[in-house]
Design a protein around this motif. Structure first.
Motif, PDB file in Angstrom:
ATOM      1  N   ILE A  14      56.810  32.885  20.397  1.00  0.00           N
ATOM      2  CA  ILE A  14      56.234  32.201  19.087  1.00  0.00           C
ATOM      3  C   ILE A  14      55.301  33.424  18.545  1.00  0.00           C
ATOM      4  N   ILE A  15      54.671  34.339  19.500  1.00  0.00           N
ATOM      5  CA  ILE A  15      53.836  35.285  18.836  1.00  0.00           C
ATOM      6  C   ILE A  15      54.547  36.209  17.990  1.00  0.00           C
ATOM      7  N   GLY A  16      55.591  36.831  18.769  1.00  0.00           N
ATOM      8  CA  GLY A  16      56.422  37.921  18.242  1.00  0.00           C
ATOM      9  C   GLY A  16      57.072  37.419  16.802  1.00  0.00           C
ATOM     10  N   ILE A  17      57.470  36.172  16.854  1.00  0.00           N
ATOM     11  CA  ILE A  17      58.303  35.555  15.709  1.00  0.00           C
ATOM     12  C   ILE A  17      57.552  35.541  14.578  1.00  0.00           C
ATOM     13  N   THR A  18      56.351  34.972  14.640  1.00  0.00           N
ATOM     14  CA  THR A  18      55.196  34.731  13.774  1.00  0.00           C
ATOM     15  C   THR A  18      55.006  36.244  13.051  1.00  0.00           C
ATOM     16  N   THR A  19      54.676  37.077  14.146  1.00  0.00           N
ATOM     17  CA  THR A  19      54.193  38.491  13.582  1.00  0.00           C
ATOM     18  C   THR A  19      55.302  39.135  12.901  1.00  0.00           C
ATOM     19  N   ALA A 202      60.807  24.866  20.863  1.00  0.00           N
ATOM     20  CA  ALA A 202      62.056  25.794  20.668  1.00  0.00           C
ATOM     21  C   ALA A 202      62.385  25.574  19.390  1.00  0.00           C
ATOM     22  N   ALA A 203      62.682  24.320  18.992  1.00  0.00           N
ATOM     23  CA  ALA A 203      63.192  23.962  17.558  1.00  0.00           C
ATOM     24  C   ALA A 203      62.428  24.516  16.598  1.00  0.00           C
ATOM     25  N   LEU A 204      60.981  24.630  16.808  1.00  0.00           N
ATOM     26  CA  LEU A 204      59.977  25.312  15.689  1.00  0.00           C
ATOM     27  C   LEU A 204      60.165  26.755  15.815  1.00  0.00           C
ATOM     28  N   CYS A 205      60.403  27.491  16.974  1.00  0.00           N
ATOM     29  CA  CYS A 205      60.685  28.917  17.106  1.00  0.00           C
ATOM     30  C   CYS A 205      61.863  29.104  16.156  1.00  0.00           C
ATOM     31  N   ASP A 206      63.046  28.506  16.449  1.00  0.00           N
ATOM     32  CA  ASP A 206      64.319  28.542  15.550  1.00  0.00           C
ATOM     33  C   ASP A 206      64.069  28.491  14.257  1.00  0.00           C
ATOM     34  N   ALA A 207      63.523  27.461  13.917  1.00  0.00           N
ATOM     35  CA  ALA A 207      63.154  27.397  12.374  1.00  0.00           C
ATOM     36  C   ALA A 207      62.458  28.547  11.784  1.00  0.00           C
ATOM     37  N   TYR A 208      61.518  28.903  12.442  1.00  0.00           N
ATOM     38  CA  TYR A 208      60.653  30.234  11.772  1.00  0.00           C
ATOM     39  C   TYR A 208      61.484  31.350  12.052  1.00  0.00           C
ATOM     40  N   LEU A 209      62.461  31.544  12.968  1.00  0.00           N
ATOM     41  CA  LEU A 209      63.137  32.760  13.085  1.00  0.00           C
ATOM     42  C   LEU A 209      64.233  32.906  12.103  1.00  0.00           C
ATOM     43  N   LYS A 210      64.798  31.722  11.601  1.00  0.00           N
ATOM     44  CA  LYS A 210      65.920  31.777  10.618  1.00  0.00           C
ATOM     45  C   LYS A 210      65.079  31.745   9.353  1.00  0.00           C
ATOM     46  N   LEU A 211      63.824  31.708   9.237  1.00  0.00           N
ATOM     47  CA  LEU A 211      63.107  32.085   7.921  1.00  0.00           C
ATOM     48  C   LEU A 211      63.467  33.652   8.094  1.00  0.00           C
ATOM     49  N   GLY A 216      66.665  38.657   6.064  1.00  0.00           N
ATOM     50  CA  GLY A 216      67.073  40.096   6.220  1.00  0.00           C
ATOM     51  C   GLY A 216      66.640  40.721   7.783  1.00  0.00           C
ATOM     52  N   GLY A 217      65.864  39.970   8.272  1.00  0.00           N
ATOM     53  CA  GLY A 217      65.169  40.489   9.645  1.00  0.00           C
ATOM     54  C   GLY A 217      66.467  40.531  10.596  1.00  0.00           C
ATOM     55  N   LYS A 218      65.960  41.512  11.409  1.00  0.00           N
ATOM     56  CA  LYS A 218      66.795  42.011  12.260  1.00  0.00           C
ATOM     57  C   LYS A 218      66.657  41.858  13.693  1.00  0.00           C
ATOM     58  N   VAL A 219      67.453  40.873  14.722  1.00  0.00           N
ATOM     59  CA  VAL A 219      67.154  40.540  15.994  1.00  0.00           C
ATOM     60  C   VAL A 219      67.730  41.593  16.686  1.00  0.00           C
ATOM     61  N   ILE A 220      67.155  42.142  17.433  1.00  0.00           N
ATOM     62  CA  ILE A 220      67.840  43.102  18.733  1.00  0.00           C
ATOM     63  C   ILE A 220      67.857  42.828  20.021  1.00  0.00           C
ATOM     64  N   GLN A 221      68.933  42.510  20.806  1.00  0.00           N
ATOM     65  CA  GLN A 221      68.975  42.051  21.916  1.00  0.00           C
ATOM     66  C   GLN A 221      68.599  43.303  23.124  1.00  0.00           C
ATOM     67  N   GLY A 222      67.381  43.493  23.674  1.00  0.00           N
ATOM     68  CA  GLY A 222      67.407  44.440  24.645  1.00  0.00           C
ATOM     69  C   GLY A 222      65.939  44.193  25.202  1.00  0.00           C
ATOM     70  N   ALA A 223      65.620  45.127  26.356  1.00  0.00           N
ATOM     71  CA  ALA A 223      64.374  44.959  26.903  1.00  0.00           C
ATOM     72  C   ALA A 223      63.690  46.139  26.827  1.00  0.00           C
ATOM     73  N   ALA A 224      62.426  46.249  26.310  1.00  0.00           N
ATOM     74  CA  ALA A 224      61.662  47.558  26.193  1.00  0.00           C
ATOM     75  C   ALA A 224      61.154  47.781  27.634  1.00  0.00           C
ATOM     76  N   LYS A 225      61.324  49.207  27.801  1.00  0.00           N
ATOM     77  CA  LYS A 225      61.130  49.668  29.196  1.00  0.00           C
ATOM     78  C   LYS A 225      59.841  50.579  29.098  1.00  0.00           C
ATOM     79  N   ARG A 226      59.703  51.469  28.026  1.00  0.00           N
ATOM     80  CA  ARG A 226      58.490  52.289  27.749  1.00  0.00           C
ATOM     81  C   ARG A 226      58.568  52.839  26.433  1.00  0.00           C
TER      82      ARG A 226
END
Ligand SMILES: Cc1cc2nc3c(=O)[nH]c(=O)nc-3n(C[C@H](O)[C@H](O)[C@H](O)COP(=O)(O)OP(=O)(O)OC[C@H]3O[C@@H](n4cnc5c(N)ncnc54)[C@H](O)[C@@H]3O)c2cc1C
Length: 416
Positions: A14-19, A202-211, A216-226
């Motif tokens: 929720i922190i990353g999505i709202t940010t 979870a549905a609130l996260c989904d609703a904010y993410l949809k906004l 045009g926001g991009k979601v990238i699947q991956g894990a930051a290492k450094r």
């Protein structure tokens, strides 16, 4: 015309999505990075309370008095692994060092300002996301089984007074009217009447993410290492790939300290793990709000999947195997409090509250790396405080004056 700055937000809770949403709305080109579907870790299974009054942190002056009972595991509010506590003794000692009147005053005022602002911002976001069907404006109810436990709550009531948290006190009889689903075992109640809750975080996260993605926001699947800084920021992922950005926001909740370590930051974070289990509603009246059974150390709240019973704190390694004893005890106590049916799932869910030693989040610039920003450590109230945390961070990023004082949340309050 210059192209907008590229920002990568690391962590899609929720922190990353709202940010991500906040920066996007200010005209930046934003991507959100997460190894999983966003909103499927801690932000998935919390109690769903949008609180304006969770202002008394766990490490308050009253904790010292309760410590013997907690150490002897005589309270369901805390379970702990001795191995973890011994391994993290400096963190535990530092955490306990904040149990002072002075820090209670400081932290409660800071959290109150953050939560009051956030609640307003959530109302706007919920409306933009057309997620009103998830919202309940029925407050956040604390109930007490004995006169003694209600009297022990005096410190919280005092803090509500000085921070201006709206609350109403209910007698045994009044409680029956307010929440008919409760069995008559409670002597007192305190309703934080301005707080709200949602029927699925979870549905609130989904609703904010949809906004975010619809704009045009991009979601990238991956894990930051450094992270690495040359001309731009480079994020190396756990596979061989890397990503480039002008600025990076680290918002990976309980994983933030581990990622920040790659740049030499020692973040004083531990995890207050917590569980939930859903139960089918019983035969009596339906529960209408989140209820905190203070004596029994759990919360129950009506959710889309059933009545969600959430446990207190478990201090254990972030990825230690699940121990369902605390949530099982919570369910036994919840059955005394209201009518409940069968368990919905075969096993409980577990999440990790990311907690810094002073129980305040870290919102602001990374002290030694221009272009790197921190937004994590939201412990017990990250859902509530997410919207304001995002706004404050974006204000600091743009060198604007934030709506509230951010001093208490600045990363440089610690020597990292
Ligand atoms: C039982 C329980 C009840 C709670 N009840 C409430 C409540 O009622 N109200 C409230 O306000 N708060 C509540 N909380 C607290 C709240 O859930 C947390 O403060 C909040 O979810 C933290 O959000 P986050 O985005 O920081 O972390 P998370 O939701 O954990 O998100 C972190 C994200 O980072 C991602 N990630 C991990 N590693 C990497 C990597 N290497 N690279 C990129 N991404 C990565 C993860 O996949 C995850 O999606 C509760 C917590 C628990 C456990």
């Amino acid at each position: 015309m210059t192209s907008p700055q590229r920002i990568i937000v690391v962590g899609g809770g929720i922190i990353g999505i709202t940010t991500a949403l906040e920066f996007q709305r200010r005209g930046y080109e934003v991507s959100l990075l997460d190894p999983k579907q966003p909103g499927r870790e801690t932000s998935y299974g919390n109690t769903g309370v949008l609180s304006d009054g969770s202002v008394v942190i766990s490490n308050n002056p009253g904790l010292r008095k309760r410590l013997p009972k907690l150490i002897l595991k005589k309270s369901n509010a805390l379970n702990y692994s001795l191995g973890f506590v011994l391994k993290r003794l400096p963190w535990v000692a530092k955490f306990l060092s904040y149990c002072t009147d002075q820090h209670l005053d400081h932290s409660s005022r800071a959290l109150r300002a953050l939560q009051a602002l956030s609640l307003k911002l959530h109302m706007d976001l919920i409306s933009d996301a057309k997620a009103e069907h998830l919202l309940r404006k029925t407050g956040w109810l604390k109930v007490f089984r004995s006169d003694a436990s209600y009297q022990s709550y005096g410190m919280e009531l005092k803090v509500f007074g000085w921070t201006g948290v709206g609350h109403t006190i209910y007698s045994e009889d009044e409680l029956k009217q307010l929440e008919p689903a409760l069995n008559p075992i409670f002597r007192h109640g305190v309703l934080l009447h301005d707080a709200c809750s949602v029927s699925s975080p979870a549905a609130l996260c989904d609703a904010y993410l949809k906004l975010f993605t619809d704009a045009g926001g991009k979601v990238i699947q991956g894990a930051a290492k450094r992270f690495q800084r040359a001309e731009n920021w480079e994020i190396q992922l756990r596979d061989t790939k890397s990503l480039q950005a002008d600025a990076v926001v680290l918002a990976a909740g309980p994983w933030s300290a581990e990622i920040a370590k790659s740049l030499g930051y020692k973040i004083p974070m531990a995890w207050e793990r917590g569980y939930h289990w859903h139960l089918e509603p019983g035969t009596g009246p339906a529960l209408t709000r989140a209820v905190h059974d203070v004596d029994a150390g759990y919360v129950m709240t009506p959710q889309q999947q059933g009545v969600r019973v959430t446990s207190g704190v478990e201090l254990a390694d972030r990825d230690a195997p699940l121990d369902d004893r605390q949530v099982e005890q919570s369910i036994r106590s919840a059955r005394q409090a209201t009518s409940l049916g069968n368990k919905v799932e075969d096993a409980p869910w577990m999440g990790r509250r990311p907690t810094l030693v002073d129980s305040l989040p870290m919102i602001g610039a990374a002290p030694r790396h221009p272009g790197l920003w921190f937004n994590f450590g939201h412990q017990h109230n990250g859902l509530s405080t997410s919207a304001a945390s995002a706004q404050l961070l974006a204000d600091l990023f743009e060198d604007k004056s934030p709506a509230i004082d951010v001093e208490a949340f600045q990363p440089n309050r610690f020597r990292l």
